[in-house]
Design a protein around this motif. Sequence first.
Motif, PDB file in Angstrom:
ATOM      1  N   ALA A 109       0.822  -1.216   0.000  1.00 29.09           N
ATOM      2  CA  ALA A 109       0.000   0.000   0.000  1.00 29.09           C
ATOM      3  C   ALA A 109       0.851   1.258   0.000  1.00 29.09           C
ATOM      4  N   PHE A 110       2.081   1.174   0.506  1.00 27.55           N
ATOM      5  CA  PHE A 110       2.944   2.349   0.550  1.00 27.55           C
ATOM      6  C   PHE A 110       3.506   2.725  -0.817  1.00 27.55           C
ATOM      7  N   THR A 111       3.128   1.975  -1.875  1.00 26.04           N
ATOM      8  CA  THR A 111       3.472   2.416  -3.232  1.00 26.04           C
ATOM      9  C   THR A 111       2.543   3.534  -3.687  1.00 26.04           C
ATOM     10  N   MET A 112       1.490   3.808  -2.929  1.00 26.06           N
ATOM     11  CA  MET A 112       0.525   4.829  -3.324  1.00 26.06           C
ATOM     12  C   MET A 112       1.163   6.195  -3.553  1.00 26.06           C
ATOM     13  N   PRO A 113       2.045   6.702  -2.659  1.00 28.03           N
ATOM     14  CA  PRO A 113       2.682   7.993  -2.954  1.00 28.03           C
ATOM     15  C   PRO A 113       3.506   7.965  -4.236  1.00 28.03           C
ATOM     16  N   LEU A 162      -1.673  -4.212  -5.112  1.00 32.41           N
ATOM     17  CA  LEU A 162      -1.106  -3.187  -5.991  1.00 32.41           C
ATOM     18  C   LEU A 162      -2.224  -2.411  -6.688  1.00 32.41           C
ATOM     19  N   LEU A 163      -3.271  -3.122  -7.108  1.00 38.16           N
ATOM     20  CA  LEU A 163      -4.419  -2.458  -7.734  1.00 38.16           C
ATOM     21  C   LEU A 163      -5.122  -1.555  -6.730  1.00 38.16           C
ATOM     22  N   SER A 164      -5.219  -2.000  -5.481  1.00 36.32           N
ATOM     23  CA  SER A 164      -5.814  -1.179  -4.434  1.00 36.32           C
ATOM     24  C   SER A 164      -5.054   0.123  -4.253  1.00 36.32           C
ATOM     25  N   ALA A 165      -3.718   0.036  -4.258  1.00 35.99           N
ATOM     26  CA  ALA A 165      -2.897   1.246  -4.141  1.00 35.99           C
ATOM     27  C   ALA A 165      -3.141   2.179  -5.324  1.00 35.99           C
ATOM     28  N   SER A 282      11.806   5.252  -0.699  1.00 33.07           N
ATOM     29  CA  SER A 282      11.508   5.907  -1.974  1.00 33.07           C
ATOM     30  C   SER A 282      10.425   6.959  -1.791  1.00 33.07           C
ATOM     31  N   GLY A 283       9.389   6.607  -1.028  1.00 31.75           N
ATOM     32  CA  GLY A 283       8.322   7.565  -0.770  1.00 31.75           C
ATOM     33  C   GLY A 283       8.812   8.782  -0.003  1.00 31.75           C
ATOM     34  N   LEU A 284       9.659   8.550   0.998  1.00 32.55           N
ATOM     35  CA  LEU A 284      10.217   9.664   1.771  1.00 32.55           C
ATOM     36  C   LEU A 284      11.114  10.553   0.915  1.00 32.55           C
ATOM     37  N   TYR A 285      11.865   9.936   0.001  1.00 29.40           N
ATOM     38  CA  TYR A 285      12.727  10.734  -0.876  1.00 29.40           C
ATOM     39  C   TYR A 285      11.883  11.645  -1.760  1.00 29.40           C
ATOM     40  N   ILE A 286      10.795  11.087  -2.332  1.00 23.75           N
ATOM     41  CA  ILE A 286       9.922  11.895  -3.186  1.00 23.75           C
ATOM     42  C   ILE A 286       9.331  13.047  -2.373  1.00 23.75           C
ATOM     43  N   TRP A 287       8.927  12.757  -1.130  1.00 17.50           N
ATOM     44  CA  TRP A 287       8.379  13.808  -0.270  1.00 17.50           C
ATOM     45  C   TRP A 287       9.416  14.895  -0.012  1.00 17.50           C
TER      46      TRP A 287
END
Length: 302
Positions: A109-113, A162-165, A282-287
Amino acid sequence: MTYAIAPVEERRLLGIALVLIGFLFFTLIDTSSKWLSGQGFPTNQVVFLRYAVHFVLIIALFAPRRGTALVKTARPGLEIARGLCLLGSTITNFLAISVLPLTVTGSIAFTMPLMICALSVPFLGEKVGWRRWLAILVGFGGVLIIVRPGTEAFHPAALLSLLSAGFTAFYMLLTRKLAGVDSAATQQFYSAAIAVACITPFAFHGWMWPSDPATWVAFFMMGVAGVAGHMLVSIAHRLAPASVIAPFSYFQIVFLSISSWLIFNQPPDVWIFVGAPVVMGSGLYIWLRERKLQKQLSAPIE
């Protein structure tokens, strides 16, 4: 009649505390869903319970004060699309949860960002540089570490996560478009109402009633936790900037891991400890990158 929006306050510690409690409530939604699935409840009934209780609570909390203003929307098309995305996210997530550990579904789910960052190019017209594209690719590499396609450990239900994200990413993009257009209460009303309208025709096929106290708690917890979680997160964003709150969303994997271990006896495996930090990093880097770019854009020109 119009309703004033509560003013923004600078109470960061309280905002962080409320957002953490909010994510704890979101964990209770997944935990309750998995518990009911383990007791043999069909997914269509579980999804119905999630939104029927939510819908009733929204009406009870806001309709007496707001009346018809609760249902007035300036963008009905966006509200419908947003509600359908949230319903799609819930259905695919609950199906995945019924067969996969919470630690796996939570990590995916953390692939959402990452998806929001990628989708912001065609849908919001934003520019994404090569650094963030690289972070997106690395993040999905972390997902491959967790699900290990091509091995005996791989379960097709990971694709549902993955589809849910993906559905959640579209939901968040539509939420951005509705910012300043409809109130949070109106948005919650439509997200619950659309889900109830869509799932009700299928909800009572194979209907079951709880047979023990724990299942009765799970029976109603999803809707209650949904309302409480969304309200707490909304209040938290009024007390602290989004740039302060955003990193704390990753604490939910801690809550999910504890729930998975203590309630379902499914502790995280070694690949979760390898892949999940890659996805979250990866999400934190994008943020961090987006925060830096925003500061550069808002800096005064000398």
